[in-house]
Design a protein around this motif. Structure first.
Motif, PDB file in Angstrom:
ATOM      1  N   GLN A   1       0.827  -1.209   0.000  1.00  0.00           N
ATOM      2  CA  GLN A   1       0.000   0.000   0.000  1.00  0.00           C
ATOM      3  C   GLN A   1       0.858   1.253   0.000  1.00  0.00           C
ATOM      4  OE1 GLN A   1      -3.424   0.175  -0.368  1.00  0.00           O
ATOM      5  NE2 GLN A   1      -2.865   2.333  -0.727  1.00  0.00           N
TER       6      GLN A   1
ATOM      7  N   ASP B   1       0.797   4.081  -2.870  1.00  0.00           N
ATOM      8  CA  ASP B   1       0.665   5.504  -2.581  1.00  0.00           C
ATOM      9  C   ASP B   1       1.812   6.320  -3.182  1.00  0.00           C
ATOM     10  OD1 ASP B   1      -1.650   5.011  -1.234  1.00  0.00           O
ATOM     11  OD2 ASP B   1      -0.747   5.065   0.778  1.00  0.00           O
TER      12      ASP B   1
ATOM     13  N   ASN C   1     -10.871  12.673 -19.353  1.00  0.00           N
ATOM     14  CA  ASN C   1     -10.315  11.376 -18.992  1.00  0.00           C
ATOM     15  C   ASN C   1      -9.307  10.801 -19.978  1.00  0.00           C
ATOM     16  OD1 ASN C   1     -12.183  11.355 -16.862  1.00  0.00           O
ATOM     17  ND2 ASN C   1     -13.776  10.750 -18.306  1.00  0.00           N
TER      18      ASN C   1
ATOM     19  N   GLU D   1      -7.027   7.107 -17.358  1.00  0.00           N
ATOM     20  CA  GLU D   1      -7.284   7.040 -15.931  1.00  0.00           C
ATOM     21  C   GLU D   1      -8.692   7.571 -15.668  1.00  0.00           C
ATOM     22  OE1 GLU D   1      -3.858   5.261 -15.304  1.00  0.00           O
ATOM     23  OE2 GLU D   1      -5.237   5.758 -13.678  1.00  0.00           O
TER      24      GLU D   1
ATOM     25  N   THR E   1      -9.687   9.852 -14.057  1.00  0.00           N
ATOM     26  CA  THR E   1      -9.582  11.187 -13.479  1.00  0.00           C
ATOM     27  C   THR E   1      -9.219  12.180 -14.554  1.00  0.00           C
ATOM     28  OG1 THR E   1      -7.262  10.804 -12.958  1.00  0.00           O
ATOM     29  CG2 THR E   1      -8.831  10.312 -11.226  1.00  0.00           C
TER      30      THR E   1
ATOM     31  N   ASP F   1      -5.745  10.168  -8.704  1.00  0.00           N
ATOM     32  CA  ASP F   1      -6.962   9.386  -8.492  1.00  0.00           C
ATOM     33  C   ASP F   1      -7.653   9.938  -7.253  1.00  0.00           C
ATOM     34  OD1 ASP F   1      -8.973   7.597  -8.089  1.00  0.00           O
ATOM     35  OD2 ASP F   1      -7.709   5.797  -8.224  1.00  0.00           O
ATOM     36  N   PRO F   2      -8.808  10.589  -7.429  1.00  0.00           N
ATOM     37  CA  PRO F   2      -9.489  11.156  -6.267  1.00  0.00           C
ATOM     38  C   PRO F   2      -9.815  10.121  -5.196  1.00  0.00           C
ATOM     39  CG  PRO F   2     -10.447  11.972  -8.305  1.00  0.00           C
ATOM     40  CD  PRO F   2      -9.525  10.853  -8.671  1.00  0.00           C
ATOM     41  N   LYS F   3      -9.869   8.848  -5.581  1.00  0.00           N
ATOM     42  CA  LYS F   3     -10.158   7.801  -4.596  1.00  0.00           C
ATOM     43  C   LYS F   3      -8.938   7.501  -3.729  1.00  0.00           C
ATOM     44  CE  LYS F   3     -13.567   5.564  -7.598  1.00  0.00           C
ATOM     45  NZ  LYS F   3     -13.926   4.325  -8.336  1.00  0.00           N
ATOM     46  N   GLN F   4      -7.781   8.038  -4.150  1.00  0.00           N
ATOM     47  CA  GLN F   4      -6.560   7.847  -3.357  1.00  0.00           C
ATOM     48  C   GLN F   4      -5.994   9.218  -3.007  1.00  0.00           C
ATOM     49  OE1 GLN F   4      -3.804   5.309  -5.411  1.00  0.00           O
ATOM     50  NE2 GLN F   4      -5.238   3.604  -5.562  1.00  0.00           N
ATOM     51  N   PRO F   5      -6.610   9.895  -2.029  1.00  0.00           N
ATOM     52  CA  PRO F   5      -6.158  11.255  -1.702  1.00  0.00           C
ATOM     53  C   PRO F   5      -4.714  11.321  -1.250  1.00  0.00           C
ATOM     54  CG  PRO F   5      -7.661  10.396  -0.033  1.00  0.00           C
ATOM     55  CD  PRO F   5      -7.715   9.443  -1.177  1.00  0.00           C
TER      56      PRO F   5
END
Length: 812
Positions: free
Chosen positions: A433, A437, A494, A497, A499, A509-513
């Motif tokens: 992880q 990140d 887009n 990706e 995004t 990726d907004p899902k991975q701030p």
């Protein structure tokens, strides 16, 4: 009678002189005393006389002073330099009187020679006169000096000004080392006129963008156009990207803040400075554990710091780094003496993933900036351990696809200790992880299997990896952005990706701030370029729009591939966008544009040529200037109703840059009975219909400068030039024969009633160098009538002479 001596009354025997008076328009030229010539100023002196002296008679002669005679060209009016007085500016200008000395003329600069539009007055030597006000010649000119003989007039000829030529040039702003034009300002004007364009605002604009602006060619708005035909006076301002150094010990710059805090309007730091990396560390960590994985001594850690300087391009944000240097010149990672652990001894050690002797952890290690962190584990076993299985090692390495340990996490090698057949208590989830990140994607997890792993019983060998060495392979993730500028509100939708980059610094990726962020360099301005050509059509006289402005835009786009780990961007080639531009620009060209023909005007360009811009081409403004065509101006004789000027025609074939010919004129030169219009060379114009001149005349040829007017003078016709003039009915008398007359033949009476009175003016005045009218001066008699009466008188005289001779012969 005897007289005494003469004595002056009141003892005054002096005859006073008198100061010569100043008489306007006259100058003293001579003087006499009796019959002797004397100097004029002697009349100002007193004379001592006696009783025997004769009377003194002195005469001072005043002669009209000369004049400057302006030779005003025919058909033009001078500008009155003194409109408040009653003098006609065409009249001669008297030389000025000297206010104190009537024998000399005064100062010429007190007088003014008038200004005539389009002409310059000259002195007798052909030198142009100097204007009273150099900035406004309409105020008139200083006369030339009074000649040595002040009675002599001075003619002032006016010479037609040379037609000034339309000149052109440009002021370009070019990026140094390239041919990229950021701006091209066209210059147009007449020779001798100032350039006028002030680049101050443009310079400020580029300085705010981060350029240093150099005036390479010393452009000055006060300089003037030259008179060299077809010479374009081009000037270049060189734009050099400003490079700002940043040191590791200085204050870290903040994006979008002024580079110089004291100049808030100056350039600002680009977004890329947020990613500046000026320091890096290489760390050595030595941990001490027993065969159960429990810490038996305090972990030792030491670090070497490397530093480097950076140079930031304020225009494009690119950062150039210097070499790494160890801080304080210390690049050594010290080792540590093996700690003493009661009841235990160091039996094995791991250096990253390799089995080594425990003593190697005591040695110093010299590293450079490319070294990875060093992770060492020293394993202690009890001195008196009961018989049991040997300790085993398991190594989990995190590497890229080349097998190189990843640097983005602190410990890229983990060591686990256990006994044979015992489960290996370890999970890769947290490290994976962390790597995700950091922008990696997992290629292979070589450790994790269903049910987990257990330690084997293989004895590990020093200098080699343990038998149970596992790799988690990762690779950097990439995103390719393909702009679609047809949607101005969402130019970069887009890529591959889920995004869309909005601003640098936002999560990819907004899902991975907490994941990787978009770097600077992927906004619309980085991936979309639009190059525009604007064609303006203006009237020269006042700058008004002559035709609608035509604007063409070619759009270029390029892809950007972003490395999620490093933030590095690899750009694709610029390509013409075939989706956003109008149909006519989809081929990436600025199309040829024809200039419209406007009645009464000529354009300086027939077409604006087709061009193929590149992504580095600067926006361009092309100006098509329309100059008003001149006119033929009939200068009708006095008493005739004035006629409007007749504009030159446009080209009948539609070329907007040239005028037509006289034959294309919509209106002829008007006919005036008794007069013939002439061209500027004095040649009579040709009638439209030779059989009927009343239909008018074909205009003369146009001048070289089609904006210049041509005046059409009319000269009176001579009798023989009058069309359809009736011939006289009265025949010319025959020459009388000598034997025809009789002595008693009466003399014919002189006609009375139809004879004009003497000095009556004739109806027409002959023009110079043209056949004279047949009217006799002062009488108005027609020539053939005069010949008739002259022949009659001559015949009578001959008859009388013949009779007298016959009588004399008979008498003898």
């Amino acid at each position: 009678m005897t007289y005494g001596d003469w004595k002056a009354e009141n003892n005054d025997s002096v005859l006073d002189g008198q100061k010569l008076p100043v008489v306007n328009g006259y100058i003293v030229t001579s003087a006499t005393n009796g019959d002797k010539d004397v100097e004029p100023n002697t009349t100002e002196k007193y004379v001592q006389v006696t009783g025997d002296s004769s009377n003194i008679v002195e005469k001072v002669v005043y002669t009209p002073i000369g004049k400057w005679i302006p030779e005003i060209p025919q058909g033009v009016e001078p500008v009155d330099p003194n409109p408040t007085d009653d003098k006609d500016p065409k009249d001669p200008v008297d030389y000025p009187n000297n206010p104190t000395d009537p024998t000399k003329p005064g100062d010429p600069t007190d007088e003014t020679i008038p200004y005539v539009p389009g002409y310059t007055p000259q002195d007798p030597s052909g030198n142009p006169l100097t204007p009273k006000d150099p900035t406004d010649p309409t105020k008139g000119y200083n006369p030339p000096p009074v000649p040595a003989n002040p009675k002599q007039d001075t003619n002032i000829p006016y010479v037609k000004d040379k037609e000034t030529v339309d000149q052109k040039g440009s002021v370009k702003f070019i990026v140094t080392g390239t041919n990229e034009e950021k701006h091209n300002e066209p210059l147009t004007g007449k020779e001798g006129k100032k350039f006028g364009y002030d680049p101050t605002e443009k310079i400020k604009e580029y300085e705010q963008q981060g350029y240093t602006v150099t005036n390479r060619d010393s452009y000055d708005k006060e300089d003037t156009f030259d008179n060299i035909p077809d010479n374009s006076q081009d000037f270049v301002f060189v734009l050099t990207p400003r490079i700002e150094p940043v040191t590791p010990n200085g204050e870290k710059p903040v994006p979008n803040t002024p580079v110089d805090p004291n100049k808030p309007d100056g350039p600002k730091w680009p977004d890329t400075v947020k990613d500046l990396v000026l320091t890096k560390e290489v760390t050595r960590t030595i941990s001490y554990i027993d065969n159960k994985g429990q810490e038996v001594a305090k972990t030792f850690s030491t670090t070497v710091t490397f530093e480097r300087e950076a140079k930031v391009n304020l225009v494009d944000g690119k950062i150039t780094y210097g070499d790494w240097k160890a801080k304080n010149s210390d690049s050594t990672l010290e080792g540590q003496t093996l700690p003493v652990v009661a009841g235990h001894q160091a039996t094995t050690a791991i250096h990253n993933s390799t089995v080594v002797h425990p003593e190697s952890t005591q040695e110093d290690v010299v590293v450079d900036e490319n070294a990875t962190n060093i992770t060492e584990v020293v394993i202690y076993t009890p001195n008196t351990a009961p018989a049991e299985k040997a300790s085993q090692l398991a190594i989990i390495k995190y590497v890229d696809e080349t097998g190189t340990l990843v640097k983005e996490i602190k410990n890229s090698v983990d060591t686990v200790v256990g006994k044979e057949d015992e489960p290996i208590k370890y999970t890769t989830d947290a490290k994976k992880q962390e790597l995700i990140d950091k922008g990696y994607e997992i290629v292979k997890d070589g450790f994790t299997i269903p049910g987990g792993r257990v330690f084997d019983g293989v004895e590990d060998v020093v200098g080699k990896d343990p038998s149970q060495t596992f790799e988690v392979v990762v690779r950097p993730k990439f995103s390719t952005i393909t702009p679609k500028p047809e949607d101005p509100t969402n130019p970069l939708p887009n890529p591959n990706e889920p995004t869309t980059p909005i601003e640098p610094g936002q999560p990819i990726d907004p899902k991975q701030p907490n994941g990787p962020k978009w770097p600077a360099g992927v906004t619309e301005k980085d991936l979309v370029k639009q190059v525009t050509r604007m064609i303006k059509y203006v009237y020269e006289e006042d700058g008004r729009e002559a035709d609608a402005t035509r604007t063409e835009t070619v759009t270029f786009t390029r892809e950007a591939t972003v490395n999620h780990v490093t933030g590095e961007i690899v750009y694709g080639e610029w390509k013409v966008s075939h989706e956003v531009d109008s149909d006519k620009n989809k081929d990436g060209k600025w199309n040829e544009e024809a200039s419209k023909l406007i009645k009464g005007y000529v354009a300086d360009k027939a077409v604006v040529e087709e061009e193929t811009p590149t992504e580095n081409t600067a926006d361009k403004t092309v100006v098509v200037t329309y100059k008003k065509l001149g006119s033929w101006i009939p200068k009708l004789p006095d008493g005739e109703t004035p006629k409007d000027p007749i504009p030159y025609p446009n080209d009948p074939n539609g070329d907007p840059t040239i005028p037509g010919t006289p034959e294309n004129s919509e209106e002829p030169i008007p006919y005036v009975p008794g007069y013939t219009p002439e061209d500027p060379e004095g040649n009579p114009l040709k009638p439209v219909d030779p059989e009927n001149p009343s239909k008018g005349y074909i205009p003369p040829k146009l001048p070289m400068n089609p904006s210049e007017n041509i005046e059409i003078p009319y000269r009176p016709n001579s009798e023989e030039e009058k069309p359809n003039m009736p011939k006289p009915d009265k025949p010319a008398p025959e020459k009388p024969k000598p034997d025809m007359p009789k002595p008693d033949r009466p003399t014919p009476e002189k006609p009375k009633s139809d004879m004009p009175k003497p000095n009556k003016p004739t109806s027409e005045n002959p023009s110079p160098n043209k056949p004279a009218s047949q009217n006799l001066p002062h009488t108005g008699e027609q020539g053939q009538d005069t010949m008739f009466y002259g022949a009659t008188v001559f015949g009578l005289g001959m008859m009388i002479a013949a009779l007298r001779k016959r009588l004399e012969e008979e008498t003898e």
